[in-house]
Write a protein that holds these residues in place. Structure first.
Motif, PDB file in Angstrom:
ATOM      1  N   LYS A 294       0.739  -1.464   0.083  1.00  0.00           N
ATOM      2  CA  LYS A 294      -0.109  -0.040   0.058  1.00  0.00           C
ATOM      3  C   LYS A 294       0.775   1.203   0.065  1.00  0.00           C
ATOM      4  O   LYS A 294       1.835   1.365   0.392  1.00  0.00           O
ATOM      5  N   LYS A 295       0.096   2.618  -0.350  1.00  0.00           N
ATOM      6  CA  LYS A 295       0.970   3.708  -0.342  1.00  0.00           C
ATOM      7  C   LYS A 295       0.680   3.942   0.880  1.00  0.00           C
ATOM      8  O   LYS A 295      -0.469   4.403   1.542  1.00  0.00           O
ATOM      9  N   ILE A 296       1.745   4.144   1.942  1.00  0.00           N
ATOM     10  CA  ILE A 296       1.597   4.531   3.565  1.00  0.00           C
ATOM     11  C   ILE A 296       1.966   5.946   3.581  1.00  0.00           C
ATOM     12  O   ILE A 296       3.146   6.271   3.448  1.00  0.00           O
ATOM     13  N   ILE A 297       1.235   6.918   4.001  1.00  0.00           N
ATOM     14  CA  ILE A 297       1.321   8.198   4.074  1.00  0.00           C
ATOM     15  C   ILE A 297       1.421   8.445   5.690  1.00  0.00           C
ATOM     16  O   ILE A 297       0.343   8.217   6.307  1.00  0.00           O
TER      17      ILE A 297
ATOM     18  N   TYR B 217      11.521   1.570  12.014  1.00  0.00           N
ATOM     19  CA  TYR B 217      11.001   0.696  11.192  1.00  0.00           C
ATOM     20  C   TYR B 217       9.944   1.458  10.639  1.00  0.00           C
ATOM     21  O   TYR B 217       9.819   1.693   9.141  1.00  0.00           O
ATOM     22  N   ILE B 218       9.229   2.430  11.080  1.00  0.00           N
ATOM     23  CA  ILE B 218       7.939   3.178  10.506  1.00  0.00           C
ATOM     24  C   ILE B 218       8.528   4.218   9.658  1.00  0.00           C
ATOM     25  O   ILE B 218       7.803   4.368   8.489  1.00  0.00           O
ATOM     26  N   TYR B 219       9.653   4.858   9.879  1.00  0.00           N
ATOM     27  CA  TYR B 219       9.994   5.929   9.004  1.00  0.00           C
ATOM     28  C   TYR B 219      10.634   5.280   7.727  1.00  0.00           C
ATOM     29  O   TYR B 219      10.451   5.656   6.716  1.00  0.00           O
ATOM     30  N   LYS B 220      11.498   4.077   7.951  1.00  0.00           N
ATOM     31  CA  LYS B 220      11.867   3.403   6.716  1.00  0.00           C
ATOM     32  C   LYS B 220      10.889   2.875   5.758  1.00  0.00           C
ATOM     33  O   LYS B 220      11.127   3.099   4.607  1.00  0.00           O
ATOM     34  N   ASN B 221       9.949   2.436   6.454  1.00  0.00           N
ATOM     35  CA  ASN B 221       8.831   1.696   5.519  1.00  0.00           C
ATOM     36  C   ASN B 221       7.628   2.498   5.251  1.00  0.00           C
ATOM     37  O   ASN B 221       6.683   2.019   4.189  1.00  0.00           O
ATOM     38  N   ALA B 222       7.400   3.716   5.446  1.00  0.00           N
ATOM     39  CA  ALA B 222       6.484   4.484   4.884  1.00  0.00           C
ATOM     40  C   ALA B 222       6.910   4.994   3.498  1.00  0.00           C
ATOM     41  O   ALA B 222       8.129   5.159   3.384  1.00  0.00           O
ATOM     42  N   THR B 223       5.782   5.100   2.739  1.00  0.00           N
ATOM     43  CA  THR B 223       6.111   5.638   1.545  1.00  0.00           C
ATOM     44  C   THR B 223       6.438   7.244   1.536  1.00  0.00           C
ATOM     45  O   THR B 223       7.499   7.605   0.830  1.00  0.00           O
ATOM     46  N   VAL B 224       5.742   7.955   2.400  1.00  0.00           N
ATOM     47  CA  VAL B 224       5.883   9.324   2.311  1.00  0.00           C
ATOM     48  C   VAL B 224       5.750   9.685   3.780  1.00  0.00           C
ATOM     49  O   VAL B 224       4.820   9.233   4.418  1.00  0.00           O
ATOM     50  N   ILE B 225       6.120  10.799   4.336  1.00  0.00           N
ATOM     51  CA  ILE B 225       5.901  11.143   5.621  1.00  0.00           C
ATOM     52  C   ILE B 225       5.775  12.587   5.788  1.00  0.00           C
ATOM     53  O   ILE B 225       6.338  13.562   4.992  1.00  0.00           O
TER      54      ILE B 225
END
Length: 398
Positions: A131-134, A167-175
């Motif tokens: 998924k695209k994770i924002i 982990y969440i920063y690395k694997n998010a698509t965009v922040i």
């Protein structure tokens, strides 16, 4: 119409800034022609008890102002007992885990962080599903927990939280980050990560004639400073009540909200009636704004300077025409000073805070109205949520 899901630990009818800002995001995306749904726990915040309409239910799907809200089971608690609080977090974490694993979700998903565990579970499952994770980061954890003395440096909990954070920063698509400090922190860990500033601007859809800019104050009516929000450890409102000095000043302090410090604050006010502090309890947003129509200055305190934190109350109340007395340190103070939104006292320095209140107490009715008018006009142009959303949509964030 493109679908988008928002995962959050808070959503109305729950009260507070966290629920309000997620509702604001959902509504603005809806107005920008997205089909928006929200995934959150059964309503329980801030008292840590299920609201009557959710008691005895495992999950609820409802419509709130064109937004589909899916509420999952949680064992709610605001207990100070660490094990009970952990059980509460784990209960919703498990509900969220199985929902995301087995239910169909849109291609684009906004994940609110913190809480870290919930954002980790969301990012973990959603990344497996491509998924695209924002990722919407409103506070830096565990850094904020360290600054609030809620975690000890290099403790097991601290090290575990750091793993979740990375982990969440690395694997998010965009922040998305609510402050430049948040973006700087994330970029220091992952320099190539796509990061964008997303301020928690409100959108009240109000016109100038609804702003309390020209109300009349009788000569004997005091200047009313108000705090409205969570009465928790981070805000330090109880300590502020103990240290603030209104003796001999034409000033009152009015408090609105609920939280862990409520009982202490009410007891203090009962004992120290000469302090001219008034407690109003919790109100829904509309009723609060109506009540504040005759008030003058919003105070925004934090117990300590929290790196990355910019209280959304700055944007909330300047958009209603209220100047800010800021007492939280960091980037929030810079925003108030650079935009001439009010007064800034060094966080934790109550002598300076009391001097600012003395300064405010000397203002005339005309001066207050002039300041309010200036603050409202600045906010209307500088803190425009619609323009911010248009820019983020145009560059493909959503």
């Amino acid at each position: 119409m493109e679908e988008i899901l928002i995962i959050s630990n808070y959503y109305p009818p729950e009260k507070g800034a966290a629920a309000n800002r997620i509702e604001q995001l959902a509504q603005k995306l809806h107005h920008k022609n997205y089909q928006v749904s929200v995934l959150c726990p059964l309503g329980n915040y801030p008292k840590g008890q299920l609201f009557p309409e959710y008691k005895g239910k495992f999950s609820v799907t409802e419509q709130r102002e064109n937004i589909t809200v899916k509420r999952l089971w949680i064992y709610p608690s605001v207990s100070k007992n660490l094990l009970i609080r952990l059980l509460s977090v784990l209960s919703f974490s498990m509900s969220l885990f199985f929902y995301l694993l087995f239910e169909k979700t849109p291609k684009k998903i906004v994940v609110q962080s913190p809480p870290l565990l919930l954002s980790f579970i969301s990012v973990f499952i959603l990344s497996l599903k491509n998924k695209k994770i924002i990722l919407n980061v409103s506070d830096l954890w565990p850094l904020a927990a360290i600054e609030l003395n809620a975690l000890k440096v290099n403790s097991l909990s601290h090290k575990f939280s750091l793993l979740l954070e990375r982990y969440i920063y690395k694997n998010a698509t965009v922040i998305l980050g609510q402050s430049n400090e948040i973006l700087t922190h994330i970029k220091s860990i992952f320099p190539e990560k796509q990061c964008f500033l997303y301020r928690n601007f409100p959108d009240h859809n109000i016109s100038m004639n609804k702003i309390p800019l020209h109300f009349e104050i009788s000569k004997n009516q005091p200047i009313k400073i108000f705090y409205a929000g969570l009465l928790g450890i981070a805000q330090g409102v109880y300590h502020m009540c103990q240290k603030i000095d209104l003796h001999g000043l034409n000033v009152e302090l009015h408090l609105f909200g609920d939280g862990a410090e409520r009982t202490q604050i009410e007891a203090f006010i009962f004992r120290q009636r000469e302090q001219k502090i008034v407690f109003h309890g919790m109100m829904d947003r509309k009723a609060l704004h109506e009540t504040l129509a005759s008030f003058d200055v919003a105070i925004v305190p934090l117990k300590t300077r929290i790196y990355g934190s910019v209280p959304s109350k700055i944007f909330e109340y300047t958009s209603l025409g209220f100047p800010i007395l800021y007492f939280g340190g960091g980037e929030g103070g810079t925003i108030v000073e650079e935009n001439n939104l009010g007064w800034v006292a060094e966080v934790g320095n109550f002598d300076e805070l009391n001097l600012k209140i003395v300064e405010i107490s000397k203002l005339t009715t005309g001066a207050i109205n002039s300041i309010k008018n200036s603050v409202f006009e600045t906010s209307k142009v500088t803190f425009n949520l619609s323009n911010q959303m248009d820019e983020l949509i145009e560059i493909g964030v959503f």
